[in-house]
Scaffold this motif. Structure first.
Motif, PDB file in Angstrom:
ATOM      1  N   LEU A 223      10.988 -55.218  -7.226  1.00  0.00           N
ATOM      2  CA  LEU A 223      10.542 -54.369  -8.217  1.00  0.00           C
ATOM      3  C   LEU A 223       8.973 -54.642  -8.551  1.00  0.00           C
ATOM      4  CD1 LEU A 223      10.925 -52.016 -10.661  1.00  0.00           C
ATOM      5  CD2 LEU A 223      11.040 -53.961 -12.099  1.00  0.00           C
ATOM      6  N   LYS A 224       8.176 -53.352  -8.153  1.00  0.00           N
ATOM      7  CA  LYS A 224       6.704 -53.632  -8.657  1.00  0.00           C
ATOM      8  C   LYS A 224       6.345 -52.983  -9.855  1.00  0.00           C
ATOM      9  CE  LYS A 224       5.408 -52.778  -3.395  1.00  0.00           C
ATOM     10  NZ  LYS A 224       4.758 -52.061  -2.861  1.00  0.00           N
ATOM     11  N   ALA A 225       5.489 -53.752 -10.670  1.00  0.00           N
ATOM     12  CA  ALA A 225       5.105 -53.271 -11.758  1.00  0.00           C
ATOM     13  C   ALA A 225       3.513 -53.316 -12.159  1.00  0.00           C
ATOM     14  CB  ALA A 225       5.626 -54.222 -13.039  1.00  0.00           C
ATOM     15  N   HIS A 226       2.990 -52.028 -12.343  1.00  0.00           N
ATOM     16  CA  HIS A 226       1.523 -52.068 -12.282  1.00  0.00           C
ATOM     17  C   HIS A 226       1.160 -51.461 -13.601  1.00  0.00           C
ATOM     18  CE1 HIS A 226       1.025 -51.443  -7.570  1.00  0.00           C
ATOM     19  NE2 HIS A 226       1.536 -52.380  -8.063  1.00  0.00           N
ATOM     20  N   ALA A 227       0.078 -52.055 -14.113  1.00  0.00           N
ATOM     21  CA  ALA A 227      -0.553 -51.604 -15.711  1.00  0.00           C
ATOM     22  C   ALA A 227      -1.910 -51.197 -15.241  1.00  0.00           C
ATOM     23  CB  ALA A 227      -0.404 -52.565 -16.558  1.00  0.00           C
ATOM     24  N   HIS A 228      -2.371 -49.858 -15.826  1.00  0.00           N
ATOM     25  CA  HIS A 228      -3.761 -49.635 -15.507  1.00  0.00           C
ATOM     26  C   HIS A 228      -4.559 -49.323 -16.865  1.00  0.00           C
ATOM     27  CE1 HIS A 228      -3.960 -49.436 -11.068  1.00  0.00           C
ATOM     28  NE2 HIS A 228      -2.654 -48.916 -11.329  1.00  0.00           N
ATOM     29  N   HIS A 229      -5.598 -49.504 -17.341  1.00  0.00           N
ATOM     30  CA  HIS A 229      -6.229 -49.288 -18.340  1.00  0.00           C
ATOM     31  C   HIS A 229      -7.533 -48.314 -17.986  1.00  0.00           C
ATOM     32  CE1 HIS A 229      -7.495 -48.109 -22.443  1.00  0.00           C
ATOM     33  NE2 HIS A 229      -8.652 -48.813 -22.342  1.00  0.00           N
ATOM     34  N   PHE A 230      -7.634 -47.376 -18.308  1.00  0.00           N
ATOM     35  CA  PHE A 230      -8.977 -46.335 -17.586  1.00  0.00           C
ATOM     36  C   PHE A 230      -9.947 -45.898 -18.518  1.00  0.00           C
ATOM     37  CE2 PHE A 230      -4.796 -45.016 -15.225  1.00  0.00           C
ATOM     38  CZ  PHE A 230      -5.107 -45.147 -14.113  1.00  0.00           C
ATOM     39  N   LEU A 231     -10.999 -46.294 -18.210  1.00  0.00           N
ATOM     40  CA  LEU A 231     -12.005 -45.836 -18.966  1.00  0.00           C
ATOM     41  C   LEU A 231     -13.337 -44.925 -18.154  1.00  0.00           C
ATOM     42  CD1 LEU A 231     -11.591 -49.013 -19.353  1.00  0.00           C
ATOM     43  CD2 LEU A 231     -13.191 -48.704 -21.276  1.00  0.00           C
ATOM     44  N   THR A 232     -13.945 -43.976 -18.819  1.00  0.00           N
ATOM     45  CA  THR A 232     -14.870 -43.105 -18.150  1.00  0.00           C
ATOM     46  C   THR A 232     -15.824 -43.960 -17.300  1.00  0.00           C
ATOM     47  OG1 THR A 232     -16.397 -42.845 -19.752  1.00  0.00           O
ATOM     48  CG2 THR A 232     -14.505 -41.430 -19.486  1.00  0.00           C
ATOM     49  N   GLY A 233     -16.425 -43.563 -16.320  1.00  0.00           N
ATOM     50  CA  GLY A 233     -17.443 -44.272 -15.238  1.00  0.00           C
ATOM     51  C   GLY A 233     -18.965 -43.559 -15.768  1.00  0.00           C
ATOM     52  N   SER A 234     -18.944 -42.790 -16.998  1.00  0.00           N
ATOM     53  CA  SER A 234     -20.290 -42.353 -17.174  1.00  0.00           C
ATOM     54  C   SER A 234     -20.346 -41.865 -18.618  1.00  0.00           C
ATOM     55  CB  SER A 234     -20.692 -41.021 -16.413  1.00  0.00           C
ATOM     56  OG  SER A 234     -19.454 -40.246 -16.668  1.00  0.00           O
ATOM     57  N   THR A 235     -21.111 -41.478 -19.200  1.00  0.00           N
ATOM     58  CA  THR A 235     -21.216 -40.990 -20.964  1.00  0.00           C
ATOM     59  C   THR A 235     -20.792 -39.607 -20.915  1.00  0.00           C
ATOM     60  OG1 THR A 235     -23.071 -42.655 -21.325  1.00  0.00           O
ATOM     61  CG2 THR A 235     -22.408 -40.613 -22.810  1.00  0.00           C
ATOM     62  N   GLN A 236     -19.861 -39.281 -21.518  1.00  0.00           N
ATOM     63  CA  GLN A 236     -19.187 -37.955 -21.704  1.00  0.00           C
ATOM     64  C   GLN A 236     -19.313 -37.247 -23.067  1.00  0.00           C
ATOM     65  OE1 GLN A 236     -17.965 -36.142 -18.912  1.00  0.00           O
ATOM     66  NE2 GLN A 236     -18.923 -37.776 -17.891  1.00  0.00           N
ATOM     67  N   ILE A 237     -19.589 -36.264 -23.116  1.00  0.00           N
ATOM     68  CA  ILE A 237     -19.974 -35.521 -24.394  1.00  0.00           C
ATOM     69  C   ILE A 237     -19.017 -34.379 -24.758  1.00  0.00           C
ATOM     70  CG2 ILE A 237     -21.756 -34.115 -25.759  1.00  0.00           C
ATOM     71  CD1 ILE A 237     -22.584 -36.939 -25.008  1.00  0.00           C
ATOM     72  N   ASP A 238     -18.490 -34.090 -25.760  1.00  0.00           N
ATOM     73  CA  ASP A 238     -17.662 -33.156 -26.133  1.00  0.00           C
ATOM     74  C   ASP A 238     -18.361 -31.829 -26.549  1.00  0.00           C
ATOM     75  OD1 ASP A 238     -18.360 -33.236 -28.693  1.00  0.00           O
ATOM     76  OD2 ASP A 238     -16.474 -34.321 -29.535  1.00  0.00           O
ATOM     77  N   GLU A 239     -17.594 -30.572 -26.765  1.00  0.00           N
ATOM     78  CA  GLU A 239     -18.225 -29.569 -26.893  1.00  0.00           C
ATOM     79  C   GLU A 239     -19.069 -29.526 -28.219  1.00  0.00           C
ATOM     80  OE1 GLU A 239     -14.883 -26.773 -27.140  1.00  0.00           O
ATOM     81  OE2 GLU A 239     -14.370 -26.728 -25.237  1.00  0.00           O
ATOM     82  N   MET A 240     -18.912 -30.437 -29.247  1.00  0.00           N
ATOM     83  CA  MET A 240     -19.783 -30.474 -30.207  1.00  0.00           C
ATOM     84  C   MET A 240     -21.031 -31.259 -30.384  1.00  0.00           C
ATOM     85  SD  MET A 240     -17.829 -28.554 -32.398  1.00  0.00           S
ATOM     86  CE  MET A 240     -18.612 -28.763 -33.878  1.00  0.00           C
ATOM     87  N   GLY A 241     -20.993 -31.815 -28.968  1.00  0.00           N
ATOM     88  CA  GLY A 241     -22.125 -32.809 -28.629  1.00  0.00           C
ATOM     89  C   GLY A 241     -21.945 -34.120 -29.215  1.00  0.00           C
ATOM     90  N   THR A 242     -20.720 -34.653 -29.469  1.00  0.00           N
ATOM     91  CA  THR A 242     -20.468 -36.008 -29.698  1.00  0.00           C
ATOM     92  C   THR A 242     -20.138 -36.705 -28.486  1.00  0.00           C
ATOM     93  OG1 THR A 242     -19.690 -35.184 -31.902  1.00  0.00           O
ATOM     94  CG2 THR A 242     -19.142 -37.410 -31.167  1.00  0.00           C
ATOM     95  N   GLU A 243     -20.677 -37.840 -28.469  1.00  0.00           N
ATOM     96  CA  GLU A 243     -20.275 -38.743 -27.473  1.00  0.00           C
ATOM     97  C   GLU A 243     -18.795 -39.325 -27.356  1.00  0.00           C
ATOM     98  OE1 GLU A 243     -21.466 -43.062 -25.701  1.00  0.00           O
ATOM     99  OE2 GLU A 243     -23.040 -41.922 -26.469  1.00  0.00           O
ATOM    100  N   LEU A 244     -18.074 -39.073 -26.353  1.00  0.00           N
ATOM    101  CA  LEU A 244     -16.682 -39.603 -26.431  1.00  0.00           C
ATOM    102  C   LEU A 244     -16.527 -40.929 -26.297  1.00  0.00           C
ATOM    103  CD1 LEU A 244     -15.198 -36.872 -24.253  1.00  0.00           C
ATOM    104  CD2 LEU A 244     -14.834 -36.768 -26.625  1.00  0.00           C
TER     105      LEU A 244
END
Length: 423
Positions: A337-358
């Motif tokens: 049995l293989k078990a993997h756990a990943h936590h993903f973060l962005t590799g850059s600064t991302q802005i939502d439609e309201m101009g707020t940094e995510l």
């Protein structure tokens, strides 16, 4: 498949007349059933999950003599049920997967030409993509130096692609005769790969140039340079891969990178692998530079989670990804049995439609795969994965993060040897 029988019989006869040659006929049947409910991207209540079975069937013909070897692999990919039970003809699903020959000028130096798998190291940038039923193949010419005495390898490869949408005279002369219109493919490719093994350490160096056809008939050339080291220190194994991309693509300059490192510790119970991989994104995609790294020809399913949220299907745009992961496996019954756990973060600064940094956190994925070897070389695998998405993932991919996002699959593989001559 009936059309292949005369060819097989002919090759067996030829081998029978050549005492120093070996000929092998082998096959593969690999059906895989999948339940997708948030696979590759987020789903929501407005979308129904899907269940299907896709099958890969292959026939391999391998020939080996003292001077050369060649391989033919015929492949059929289909969904269960896509063809009527009673039919006289259907759309083409059967095609050549591999067709190459390799001539040995000396025991260490050879030339290989034809449709082939190009795969190196951990397949992060160049891989066969064999998880996908169709795989990835290149039409290329390779010059190969492989020295067992010095434990080193040096490969040079090149390719020049042309499509068949121009009539035959157009290849001789005419406006637009050299324009290449197959989307996603390079028009030209050249690379060099060097690998060296030491007692407990090894490393590889890769340099690759890919030329892509632009709409205005010009060609953009993008270069990728890689360094892939690994070393063993007692019960600890360290490995990494570092890539830098430059040149141009689509008329824009490229300045992107990938850096990954992991450590595997052998414990008394199970190996534990801790790792981090950073793939650059682009804070401002509207600028003149492409800062988002693209693992163009790799087996990307093997990285960044099995649910394929990144670089498989959706290219992830300019977001990039920072992947923190833990991997382990242990024996369970007659299988593992293989078990993997990943936590993903962005590799850059991302802005939502309201101009707020995510927030950089995109989500956590858990992957479980159970595999067992059955009698006769038959293998069976079953897997389950689940994504726990954040507001950032929902903003970037839409969908509903509160909805159950999961994927389940099972696959059985039959790979018999049908005939093998003695060398």
């Amino acid at each position: 498949m009936k059309k292949l029988l005369p060819l097989i019989v002919l090759l067996i006869c030829l081998v029978g007349n050549e005492a120093m040659a070996q000929f092998t006929v082998s096959a593969e049947v690999r059906p895989r059933s999948e339940f997708r409910n948030g696979f590759k991207t987020l789903t929501d209540d407005s979308k129904d999950p899907v269940f299907f079975t896709e099958q890969r069937s292959r026939l391999y013909l391998d020939y080996l003599s003292d001077d050369f070897k060649f391989k033919l692999a015929f492949q059929d990919i289909r969904m269960w049920g896509e063809s009527p039970q009673i039919y006289k003809r259907e759309s083409g699903n059967t095609f050549i997967s591999e067709a190459w020959g390799q001539y040995f000028i000396s025991p260490s130096f050879s030339v290989k030409a034809g449709r082939q798998i190009i795969s190196y190291d951990n397949e992060r940038f160049l891989g066969g993509l064999e998880w996908a039923q169709q795989g990835r193949r290149h039409d290329a010419l390779l010059f190969i130096y492989d020295s067992q005495e010095s434990k080193s390898q040096l490969h040079f490869g090149l390719a020049y692609n042309q499509d068949a949408d121009t009539s035959e005279p157009g290849f001789i002369q005419g406006d637009g005769a050299g324009f290449y219109s197959v989307g996603g493919n390079y028009k030209t490719m050249q690379y060099g790969w060097y690998h060296k093994d030491f007692e407990s350490t090894s490393f590889s160096i890769l340099a690759l140039n890919a030329g892509y056809q632009n709409a205005d008939s010009t060609v953009s050339n993008k270069q990728t340079f890689g360094f892939i080291p690994s070393t063993t220190l007692g019960s600890l194994k360290l490995a990494g891969d570092f890539y830098y991309q430059t040149g141009s693509f689509g008329g824009r300059d490229v300045n992107a990178f990938l850096a990954g490192i992991n450590a595997t510790i052998q414990t008394s119970v199970t190996p534990l692998t801790f790792g981090v991989e950073y793939i650059s994104g682009d804070d401002d995609p509207s600028n003149d530079q492409i800062k988002a790294f693209s693992p163009d020809f790799g087996t990307n399913h093997a990285f960044n989670g099995f649910m394929d949220y990144f670089y498989v299907g959706p290219a992830n745009g300019a977001v990039g990804v920072n992947d923190l992961y833990l991997k382990t496996s242990w024996k369970l019954g007659k299988g593992s049995l293989k078990a993997h756990a990943h936590h993903f973060l962005t590799g850059s600064t991302q802005i939502d439609e309201m101009g707020t940094e995510l927030s950089k956190s995109m989500g956590t994925e858990i992957d479980l795969v159970y595999g067992i070897n059955l009698k006769g070389g038959v293998t069976w695998n079953i897997g389950y994965s689940q994504m726990f998405a954040t507001d950032t993932m929902e903003s970037l991919r839409e969908g509903d993060k509160t909805h159950l996002q999961n994927w389940a699959w099972t696959m059985i593989t039959f790979k018999p040897t049908l005939f093998s001559s003695s060398k």
